[in-house]
Design an enzyme around this catalytic site. Structure first.
Site, PDB file in Angstrom:
ATOM      1  N   TYR A 141       2.287  -7.594   7.871  1.00 48.14           N
ATOM      2  CA  TYR A 141       1.400  -8.631   8.408  1.00 48.14           C
ATOM      3  C   TYR A 141       2.169  -9.867   8.873  1.00 48.14           C
ATOM      4  O   TYR A 141       1.634 -10.685   9.618  1.00 48.14           O
ATOM      5  CB  TYR A 141       0.354  -9.046   7.372  1.00 48.14           C
ATOM      6  CG  TYR A 141      -0.648  -7.969   7.016  1.00 48.14           C
ATOM      7  CD1 TYR A 141      -0.759  -6.800   7.762  1.00 48.14           C
ATOM      8  CD2 TYR A 141      -1.486  -8.115   5.920  1.00 48.14           C
ATOM      9  CE1 TYR A 141      -1.667  -5.820   7.428  1.00 48.14           C
ATOM     10  CE2 TYR A 141      -2.411  -7.134   5.585  1.00 48.14           C
ATOM     11  CZ  TYR A 141      -2.493  -5.990   6.340  1.00 48.14           C
ATOM     12  OH  TYR A 141      -3.405  -5.004   6.008  1.00 48.14           O
ATOM     13  N   LYS A 190       5.968   3.966  -0.192  1.00 45.67           N
ATOM     14  CA  LYS A 190       6.134   5.173   0.625  1.00 45.67           C
ATOM     15  C   LYS A 190       7.634   5.417   0.775  1.00 45.67           C
ATOM     16  O   LYS A 190       8.185   5.523   1.878  1.00 45.67           O
ATOM     17  CB  LYS A 190       5.453   4.987   1.992  1.00 45.67           C
ATOM     18  CG  LYS A 190       5.300   6.276   2.794  1.00 45.67           C
ATOM     19  CD  LYS A 190       4.418   7.311   2.119  1.00 45.67           C
ATOM     20  CE  LYS A 190       4.248   8.529   3.027  1.00 45.67           C
ATOM     21  NZ  LYS A 190       3.584   9.645   2.313  1.00 45.67           N
ATOM     22  N   ASP A 222      -0.283   7.599  -0.415  1.00 45.32           N
ATOM     23  CA  ASP A 222      -1.293   8.625  -0.189  1.00 45.32           C
ATOM     24  C   ASP A 222      -1.742   9.267  -1.495  1.00 45.32           C
ATOM     25  O   ASP A 222      -2.938   9.507  -1.706  1.00 45.32           O
ATOM     26  CB  ASP A 222      -0.783   9.687   0.795  1.00 45.32           C
ATOM     27  CG  ASP A 222       0.664  10.090   0.551  1.00 45.32           C
ATOM     28  OD1 ASP A 222       1.311   9.503  -0.333  1.00 45.32           O
ATOM     29  OD2 ASP A 222       1.138  10.999   1.254  1.00 45.32           O
ATOM     30  N   ASP A 246      -3.906  -4.182   0.520  1.00 45.03           N
ATOM     31  CA  ASP A 246      -5.134  -4.437   1.270  1.00 45.03           C
ATOM     32  C   ASP A 246      -6.037  -3.212   1.226  1.00 45.03           C
ATOM     33  O   ASP A 246      -7.247  -3.299   0.972  1.00 45.03           O
ATOM     34  CB  ASP A 246      -4.773  -4.790   2.718  1.00 45.03           C
ATOM     35  CG  ASP A 246      -5.919  -5.435   3.475  1.00 45.03           C
ATOM     36  OD1 ASP A 246      -7.017  -5.567   2.913  1.00 45.03           O
ATOM     37  OD2 ASP A 246      -5.706  -5.806   4.645  1.00 45.03           O
ATOM     38  N   ASP A 250      -9.549  -2.475  -1.532  1.00 46.18           N
ATOM     39  CA  ASP A 250     -10.877  -2.194  -0.985  1.00 46.18           C
ATOM     40  C   ASP A 250     -11.394  -0.848  -1.492  1.00 46.18           C
ATOM     41  O   ASP A 250     -12.592  -0.697  -1.775  1.00 46.18           O
ATOM     42  CB  ASP A 250     -10.827  -2.187   0.545  1.00 46.18           C
ATOM     43  CG  ASP A 250     -10.939  -3.576   1.132  1.00 46.18           C
ATOM     44  OD1 ASP A 250     -10.928  -4.538   0.339  1.00 46.18           O
ATOM     45  OD2 ASP A 250     -11.026  -3.718   2.358  1.00 46.18           O
TER      46      ASP A 250
END
Length: 355
Positions: A141, A190, A222, A246, A250
């Site tokens: 970001y 990852k 994942d 993020d 959620d």
């Protein structure tokens, strides 16, 4: 006297903020602590007046306060603006200016809402109490980005960048919090693909050496996404990067029955803390009094605990919310029960706190 800068923002933001301020007033009287609150424009509404989502006046107020309480920002009205002019750019700028690099997002299932979770009951037999510790001011970001013209159109890029210091400081936050919980940290990356994740894993492992009593394991993003659905009780503190955090926070929020129940805190040591609900501005229900104010009220509880060390006051608020849910009161997003509108839910929190 604590100075709180209030940023109602857009959509349902002003509605849920007003209910949180009613609760703050009760806490002020109950604990004989004064709070100086003042509202400033931020987000889309600030763009309309000042042509920027984060006006200088608002920034100065935030930097000179003891804490910042934010509603929500954004909406279709501003979706066509350039990326650096949109309300969400103001949110990134706010986090950057405050230096709040540690985002704490608890996903706690209140027992009365067990039936509202999309998970089967047997998966929730041990409850749900997960804390996502998300790095907030680095990663994709904030890395180099751009859009360039090519022979066939355009190409765009966003770059994931982390250095040792950024990873170390968020790792220390996660391990310190884990000491007060179940002593377990799951670091999510990852590392099988990304260099930034390989560095992330190496630095987290180094930090973990200073916390021999804390169990550390690693999951790829994942796999973690799958495990949260398959067996959420295995998690305590989830430590991860900006983008992965993020997404995971959620996902975790939906396991609790509604994103309208999820608070968050963004911290940096002794600097100003930023507190906001996880949900967005929900412009489709703005003005209808359907918004659930409990996430914002619970964010207020986090403010009292983390910025003002008012742990008992924070517990009072959480207990009041639990009792309200036990007694069957709900907003529309929480399913069947004694359905209340936004203001009525704020009023009943006030009532239970006074009792």
């Amino acid at each position: 006297m604590y100075r709180i800068t209030v940023l109602p923002g857009d959509g349902i933001g002003p509605e849920v903020i007003d209910e949180a301020l009613k609760v703050l007033n009760v806490i002020s009287n109950k604990y004989n602590v004064k709070f100086d609150t003042k509202k400033y424009l931020f987000g889309g509404i600030a763009i309309d007046k000042y042509n920027t989502p984060y006006p200088k006046e608002t920034e100065e107020a935030c930097l000179n306060s003891d804490a910042v309480l934010l509603g929500a920002v954004g909406g279709p009205k501003w979706d066509m603006l350039d990326g650096d002019k949109r309300p969400e750019a103001g949110l990134l700028a706010l986090r950057k200016s405050l230096g709040v690099y540690a985002n704490l997002r608890p996903a706690t299932l209140f027992s009365p809402l067990r039936g509202s979770s999309p998970l089967k009951d047997e998966l929730l037999k041990d409850g749900l109490d997960v804390l996502v510790v998300r790095e907030l001011t680095g990663g994709i970001y904030f890395g180099p980005r751009g859009t360039e013209k090519t022979e066939y159109g355009y190409k765009a890029y966003d770059t994931e960048v982390y250095d040792t210091k950024e990873i170390e400081r968020i790792a220390y936050i996660a391990f310190e919090i884990a000491k007060k919980r179940k002593k377990k940290v799951t670091s999510v990356d990852k590392a099988n693909i990304l260099d930034s994740s390989r560095l992330w894993r190496k630095v987290v492992n180094n930090v973990s050496q200073k916390y021999p009593d804390i169990e550390l394991n690693h999951l790829y993003i994942d796999n973690c996404s799958m495990q949260l659905i398959k067996d959420p009780s295995q998690f305590d503190v989830i430590l991860t990067s900006n983008m992965f955090g993020d997404i995971l926070s959620d996902e975790a929020s939906q396991l609790t029955g509604s994103i309208g129940m999820l608070p968050s805190a963004s911290l940096r040591g002794d600097k100003v803390g930023l507190y906001e609900p996880v949900h967005g501005s929900a412009p489709d229900i703005a003005g209808t009094k359907k918004a659930n104010p409990l996430a914002t009220i619970l964010s207020l509880a986090m403010m009292l605990e983390y910025s003002f060390d008012m742990v008992d006051a924070a517990k009072d608020i959480r207990q009041a919310v639990n009792n309200i849910l036990e007694d069957g009161y709900r907003t529309a997003d929480l399913g069947k029960g004694k359905i209340l509108n936004t203001q009525e839910m704020g009023d009943i929190v006030v009532k239970y706190l006074k009792e």
